[in-house]
Design a protein around this motif. Structure first.
Motif, mmCIF file in Angstrom:
data_model
loop_
_atom_site.group_PDB
_atom_site.id
_atom_site.type_symbol
_atom_site.label_atom_id
_atom_site.label_comp_id
_atom_site.label_asym_id
_atom_site.label_seq_id
_atom_site.Cartn_x
_atom_site.Cartn_y
_atom_site.Cartn_z
ATOM 1 N N ILE A 191 69.441 101.164 -21.857
ATOM 2 C CA ILE A 191 70.743 100.715 -21.362
ATOM 3 C C ILE A 191 71.524 100.061 -22.502
ATOM 4 C CG2 ILE A 191 71.934 99.192 -19.737
ATOM 5 C CD1 ILE A 191 70.495 101.670 -18.455
ATOM 6 N N ARG A 192 70.871 99.268 -23.308
ATOM 7 C CA ARG A 192 71.527 98.608 -24.450
ATOM 8 C C ARG A 192 72.063 99.644 -25.440
ATOM 9 N NH1 ARG A 192 67.602 95.834 -26.271
ATOM 10 N NH2 ARG A 192 67.144 97.035 -28.122
ATOM 11 N N TRP A 193 71.266 100.690 -25.735
ATOM 12 C CA TRP A 193 71.725 101.738 -26.660
ATOM 13 C C TRP A 193 72.967 102.433 -26.119
ATOM 14 C CZ3 TRP A 193 66.153 103.979 -27.143
ATOM 15 C CH2 TRP A 193 65.430 103.243 -28.081
ATOM 16 N N ILE A 194 72.999 102.684 -24.818
ATOM 17 C CA ILE A 194 74.169 103.326 -24.222
ATOM 18 C C ILE A 194 75.372 102.391 -24.300
ATOM 19 C CG2 ILE A 194 75.166 104.262 -22.101
ATOM 20 C CD1 ILE A 194 72.234 105.041 -21.306
ATOM 21 N N ASP B 52 80.008 109.874 -24.469
ATOM 22 C CA ASP B 52 80.587 108.651 -23.948
ATOM 23 C C ASP B 52 79.815 108.204 -22.712
ATOM 24 O OD1 ASP B 52 81.419 110.414 -21.964
ATOM 25 O OD2 ASP B 52 83.503 109.780 -21.986
ATOM 26 N N ALA B 53 80.196 107.034 -22.223
ATOM 27 C CA ALA B 53 79.633 106.497 -20.985
ATOM 28 C C ALA B 53 80.745 105.773 -20.244
ATOM 29 C CB ALA B 53 78.475 105.548 -21.280
ATOM 30 N N TYR B 54 80.511 105.552 -18.959
ATOM 31 C CA TYR B 54 81.495 104.858 -18.139
ATOM 32 C C TYR B 54 80.760 103.880 -17.237
ATOM 33 C CZ TYR B 54 85.518 104.074 -15.097
ATOM 34 O OH TYR B 54 86.543 103.490 -14.400
ATOM 35 N N VAL B 55 81.184 102.608 -17.263
ATOM 36 C CA VAL B 55 80.594 101.561 -16.438
ATOM 37 C C VAL B 55 81.494 101.410 -15.211
ATOM 38 C CG1 VAL B 55 79.803 99.169 -16.357
ATOM 39 C CG2 VAL B 55 79.804 100.413 -18.538
ATOM 40 N N ARG C 224 85.089 100.645 -17.274
ATOM 41 C CA ARG C 224 85.141 100.573 -18.740
ATOM 42 C C ARG C 224 84.515 101.799 -19.371
ATOM 43 N NH1 ARG C 224 81.660 98.006 -22.727
ATOM 44 N NH2 ARG C 224 80.358 97.212 -21.042
ATOM 45 N N HIS C 225 85.242 102.400 -20.299
ATOM 46 C CA HIS C 225 84.782 103.554 -21.071
ATOM 47 C C HIS C 225 84.062 103.046 -22.318
ATOM 48 C CE1 HIS C 225 85.510 106.829 -24.072
ATOM 49 N NE2 HIS C 225 84.948 107.486 -23.089
ATOM 50 N N VAL C 226 82.899 103.628 -22.628
ATOM 51 C CA VAL C 226 82.126 103.283 -23.818
ATOM 52 C C VAL C 226 82.001 104.536 -24.673
ATOM 53 C CG1 VAL C 226 79.921 102.420 -24.699
ATOM 54 C CG2 VAL C 226 80.770 101.612 -22.471
#
Length: 141
Positions: free
Chosen positions: A91-94, A104-107, A112-114
């Motif tokens: 999870i931290r790496w993502i 990318d990732a999205y929370v 929030r877009h990562v």
């Protein structure tokens, strides 16, 4: 050690029977974005294995998150490849944008877009949308 459940969906792999069509993956992404408590990861394995992957990690759950994910996948016509769990390090790496092959990732709870930090171009043929730019910054773990 804290564990987080996740769902990996059948990959987008054009030309391979049984893979997810890009339009269905895009539909699923939109459905997942409204489920609270998720971290949605999109990865590009096109150089290694010829496919794009999408996973949904459950960060917060008041009950029913996995069922909501399964229902969204069913409504989008996307199969589920596997359901497992990971530790906090993944999870931290993502969240840092350094997970392998990360686009990318999205929370969802934070909207929030990562962006990934590997410099991967965003595959336009997926129909997936990305905020600001369309290319992830270079770097990575």
């Amino acid at each position: 050690m804290e564990r987080y459940p996740y769902v990996e969906f059948v990959c987008v792999n054009p030309g391979v029977p049984g893979s997810t069509p890009a339009a269905k993956a895009a539909d699923l992404y939109g459905r997942l974005k409204v489920i609270p408590g998720l971290l949605i990861l999109r990865q590009d394995f096109s150089e290694e294995a010829g496919h794009l992957a999408m996973l949904a990690y459950v960060l917060e759950d008041e009950g029913g998150a996995l069922l909501s994910i399964e229902e969204a996948a069913s409504r989008s016509g996307v199969g589920i490849d596997l359901v497992r769990d990971v530790g906090a390090e993944t999870i931290r790496w993502i969240m840092d944008g350094t997970e392998d092959n990360m686009i990318d990732a999205y929370v969802t709870s934070e909207r929030r877009h990562v962006p990934g930090r590997h410099g991967l171009p965003f595959p336009e043929e997926t129909g997936w949308a990305v905020s600001a730019g369309g290319k992830t910054p270079s770097g990575g773990r």
